[in-house]
Design a protein around this motif. Sequence first.
Motif, PDB file in Angstrom:
ATOM      1  N   LYS A  15      -0.368  -5.764   3.944  1.00  7.81           N
ATOM      2  CA  LYS A  15       0.454  -4.819   3.318  1.00  7.81           C
ATOM      3  C   LYS A  15       1.681  -5.483   2.241  1.00  7.81           C
ATOM      4  O   LYS A  15       1.994  -6.472   2.532  1.00  7.81           O
ATOM      5  CB  LYS A  15       1.417  -4.213   4.413  1.00  7.81           C
ATOM      6  CG  LYS A  15       2.425  -2.986   4.131  1.00  7.81           C
ATOM      7  CD  LYS A  15       3.003  -2.654   5.339  1.00  7.81           C
ATOM      8  CE  LYS A  15       3.965  -1.370   5.040  1.00  7.81           C
ATOM      9  NZ  LYS A  15       4.708  -0.999   6.227  1.00  7.81           N
ATOM     10  N   HIS A  16       1.639  -4.794   1.141  1.00  5.77           N
ATOM     11  CA  HIS A  16       2.459  -5.277   0.161  1.00  5.77           C
ATOM     12  C   HIS A  16       3.976  -4.758   0.339  1.00  5.77           C
ATOM     13  O   HIS A  16       4.562  -3.484   1.007  1.00  5.77           O
ATOM     14  CB  HIS A  16       1.882  -4.859  -1.261  1.00  5.77           C
ATOM     15  CG  HIS A  16       0.514  -5.361  -1.466  1.00  5.77           C
ATOM     16  ND1 HIS A  16      -0.255  -4.846  -2.346  1.00  5.77           N
ATOM     17  CD2 HIS A  16      -0.220  -6.271  -0.452  1.00  5.77           C
ATOM     18  CE1 HIS A  16      -1.515  -5.413  -2.432  1.00  5.77           C
ATOM     19  NE2 HIS A  16      -1.402  -6.401  -1.372  1.00  5.77           N
ATOM     20  N   GLU A  17       4.827  -5.391  -0.430  1.00  6.20           N
ATOM     21  CA  GLU A  17       6.490  -4.907  -0.478  1.00  6.20           C
ATOM     22  C   GLU A  17       6.419  -4.424  -1.876  1.00  6.20           C
ATOM     23  O   GLU A  17       5.929  -4.693  -2.890  1.00  6.20           O
ATOM     24  CB  GLU A  17       7.173  -6.184  -0.258  1.00  6.20           C
ATOM     25  CG  GLU A  17       7.081  -7.016   1.216  1.00  6.20           C
ATOM     26  CD  GLU A  17       7.937  -7.994   1.700  1.00  6.20           C
ATOM     27  OE1 GLU A  17       8.437  -8.361   0.352  1.00  6.20           O
ATOM     28  OE2 GLU A  17       7.868  -8.383   2.467  1.00  6.20           O
ATOM     29  N   GLY A  18       7.534  -3.370  -1.690  1.00  5.49           N
ATOM     30  CA  GLY A  18       7.814  -2.747  -2.800  1.00  5.49           C
ATOM     31  C   GLY A  18       8.553  -1.386  -2.689  1.00  5.49           C
ATOM     32  O   GLY A  18       8.009  -0.874  -1.370  1.00  5.49           O
ATOM     33  N   ASP A  19       9.063  -0.725  -3.463  1.00  6.90           N
ATOM     34  CA  ASP A  19       9.736   0.551  -3.382  1.00  6.90           C
ATOM     35  C   ASP A  19       8.899   1.358  -3.956  1.00  6.90           C
ATOM     36  O   ASP A  19       8.454   1.466  -5.303  1.00  6.90           O
ATOM     37  CB  ASP A  19      11.032   0.669  -3.964  1.00  6.90           C
ATOM     38  CG  ASP A  19      12.112   0.007  -3.286  1.00  6.90           C
ATOM     39  OD1 ASP A  19      11.943  -0.390  -2.004  1.00  6.90           O
ATOM     40  OD2 ASP A  19      12.914  -0.691  -3.867  1.00  6.90           O
ATOM     41  N   THR A  20       8.244   2.500  -3.305  1.00  8.25           N
ATOM     42  CA  THR A  20       7.290   3.610  -3.857  1.00  8.25           C
ATOM     43  C   THR A  20       8.385   4.564  -4.642  1.00  8.25           C
ATOM     44  O   THR A  20       9.287   4.770  -4.094  1.00  8.25           O
ATOM     45  CB  THR A  20       6.321   4.424  -3.092  1.00  8.25           C
ATOM     46  OG1 THR A  20       7.333   4.646  -1.960  1.00  8.25           O
ATOM     47  CG2 THR A  20       5.678   3.016  -2.235  1.00  8.25           C
ATOM     48  N   GLN A  60       1.365   2.364   2.183  1.00  2.00           N
ATOM     49  CA  GLN A  60       2.360   1.468   0.941  1.00  2.00           C
ATOM     50  C   GLN A  60       1.536   0.897  -0.101  1.00  2.00           C
ATOM     51  O   GLN A  60       1.914   1.192  -1.047  1.00  2.00           O
ATOM     52  CB  GLN A  60       2.986   0.220   1.795  1.00  2.00           C
ATOM     53  CG  GLN A  60       3.729  -0.611   1.062  1.00  2.00           C
ATOM     54  CD  GLN A  60       5.135  -0.127   0.672  1.00  2.00           C
ATOM     55  OE1 GLN A  60       5.591   1.037   0.947  1.00  2.00           O
ATOM     56  NE2 GLN A  60       5.882  -1.004  -0.295  1.00  2.00           N
ATOM     57  N   ASN A  61       0.357   0.052   0.173  1.00  3.32           N
ATOM     58  CA  ASN A  61      -0.226  -0.375  -1.000  1.00  3.32           C
ATOM     59  C   ASN A  61      -0.762   0.611  -1.936  1.00  3.32           C
ATOM     60  O   ASN A  61      -0.735   0.565  -3.251  1.00  3.32           O
ATOM     61  CB  ASN A  61      -1.440  -1.303  -0.547  1.00  3.32           C
ATOM     62  CG  ASN A  61      -0.803  -2.636   0.411  1.00  3.32           C
ATOM     63  OD1 ASN A  61       0.089  -2.469   0.830  1.00  3.32           O
ATOM     64  ND2 ASN A  61      -1.850  -3.468   0.520  1.00  3.32           N
ATOM     65  N   LYS A  63       0.103   3.624  -2.545  1.00  4.23           N
ATOM     66  CA  LYS A  63       1.142   4.210  -3.133  1.00  4.23           C
ATOM     67  C   LYS A  63       1.794   3.467  -4.429  1.00  4.23           C
ATOM     68  O   LYS A  63       1.990   3.727  -5.527  1.00  4.23           O
ATOM     69  CB  LYS A  63       2.321   4.589  -2.142  1.00  4.23           C
ATOM     70  CG  LYS A  63       2.034   5.890  -1.312  1.00  4.23           C
ATOM     71  CD  LYS A  63       3.339   5.930  -0.516  1.00  4.23           C
ATOM     72  CE  LYS A  63       2.856   7.084   0.642  1.00  4.23           C
ATOM     73  NZ  LYS A  63       4.171   7.232   1.461  1.00  4.23           N
ATOM     74  N   LEU A  64       1.873   2.137  -4.179  1.00  2.35           N
ATOM     75  CA  LEU A  64       2.338   1.181  -5.245  1.00  2.35           C
ATOM     76  C   LEU A  64       1.158   1.108  -6.312  1.00  2.35           C
ATOM     77  O   LEU A  64       1.793   0.933  -7.527  1.00  2.35           O
ATOM     78  CB  LEU A  64       2.434  -0.081  -4.614  1.00  2.35           C
ATOM     79  CG  LEU A  64       3.597  -0.293  -3.658  1.00  2.35           C
ATOM     80  CD1 LEU A  64       3.639  -1.704  -2.957  1.00  2.35           C
ATOM     81  CD2 LEU A  64       4.790  -0.130  -4.421  1.00  2.35           C
ATOM     82  N   ASP A  67       1.731   4.298  -8.436  1.00  2.00           N
ATOM     83  CA  ASP A  67       2.893   4.392  -9.179  1.00  2.00           C
ATOM     84  C   ASP A  67       2.795   3.499 -10.381  1.00  2.00           C
ATOM     85  O   ASP A  67       3.260   3.747 -11.536  1.00  2.00           O
ATOM     86  CB  ASP A  67       4.001   3.719  -8.279  1.00  2.00           C
ATOM     87  CG  ASP A  67       4.436   4.385  -7.070  1.00  2.00           C
ATOM     88  OD1 ASP A  67       4.242   5.815  -7.160  1.00  2.00           O
ATOM     89  OD2 ASP A  67       5.190   4.000  -6.401  1.00  2.00           O
ATOM     90  N   GLN A  68       1.948   2.281 -10.309  1.00  3.82           N
ATOM     91  CA  GLN A  68       1.621   1.492 -11.364  1.00  3.82           C
ATOM     92  C   GLN A  68       0.824   2.062 -12.449  1.00  3.82           C
ATOM     93  O   GLN A  68       1.042   1.767 -13.529  1.00  3.82           O
ATOM     94  CB  GLN A  68       1.115   0.182 -10.995  1.00  3.82           C
ATOM     95  CG  GLN A  68       1.023  -0.904 -11.939  1.00  3.82           C
ATOM     96  CD  GLN A  68       2.544  -1.455 -12.328  1.00  3.82           C
ATOM     97  OE1 GLN A  68       3.341  -1.260 -11.601  1.00  3.82           O
ATOM     98  NE2 GLN A  68       2.780  -1.603 -13.532  1.00  3.82           N
TER      99      GLN A  68
END
Length: 253
Positions: A15-20, A60-61, A63-64, A67-68
């Motif tokens: 799982k990656h970290e970051g704000d979606t 999470q991943n 979604k990020l 977003d990118q």
Amino acid sequence: MASNPPGKCCTVGVKHEGDTVGKTIQVASKHDAYLATPPPDKAHQGVGILLIPDVIGIWQNSKLIADQFAANGYLTLMLDVYNGDALSLTSRPAGFNLFDWIAKGSDGKNPHTTEAIDPMVVDGIKALKEEYGIQKMGGVGYGLGAKYVIRHYKNGISAGYVAHPSLVDEEELAAIGGPLAISAAETDSIFPAEKRHRSEVILKDAGKPYQINLFSQVEHGFAVRWRHVRQGPEVSKEQAFLQAINWFDEYLL
């Protein structure tokens, strides 16, 4: 078959970290989805992406990643094609069988077959066209999601990008209707070297532009769920994403 059926490697990773920054919406008043919108000053007008995730679904991943794509100017709609029954990255019920899950779903009543998923993809394409004004559409598919990008050029996808594809039939690949880019892992029992080479022959015969990039020291799922063991996998994940962006910049803009 241009890629093998999914296996255990389709369901493990990090799982990656970051704000979606996208939002949860519904498509056709019945399908959950995630919409990532580009900044107004960067948006490619009339151009968008339909993203079909792997079996872990909208999390999470993924979604990020959506977003990118949006940060690079592409309005991106990610569909929950697993109808609320995507797999968990961390836990499985005793006796879990991936093929049973595809055929019947976790409850035995919610299949994840082409008969179930195809209509959802059609609804997603329709929503992008009619609700968001998308005139030229890219398709992004990871793992099992790749199958549905390749199947739906006929319904409006102009160019596609897939990573470590799973369960793609040769006939589906041969019928492709536009440019396709593929990110492949060096170690991948689902899309091994012989399947990759066979796909090259099929795509050459189909006569559409194609690109297959092979990434060393990574496994199936790396473009979504790379394992942070050494520098290579993380770099490969980012390079795979850039492959997609460069491909769409060439064939959608």
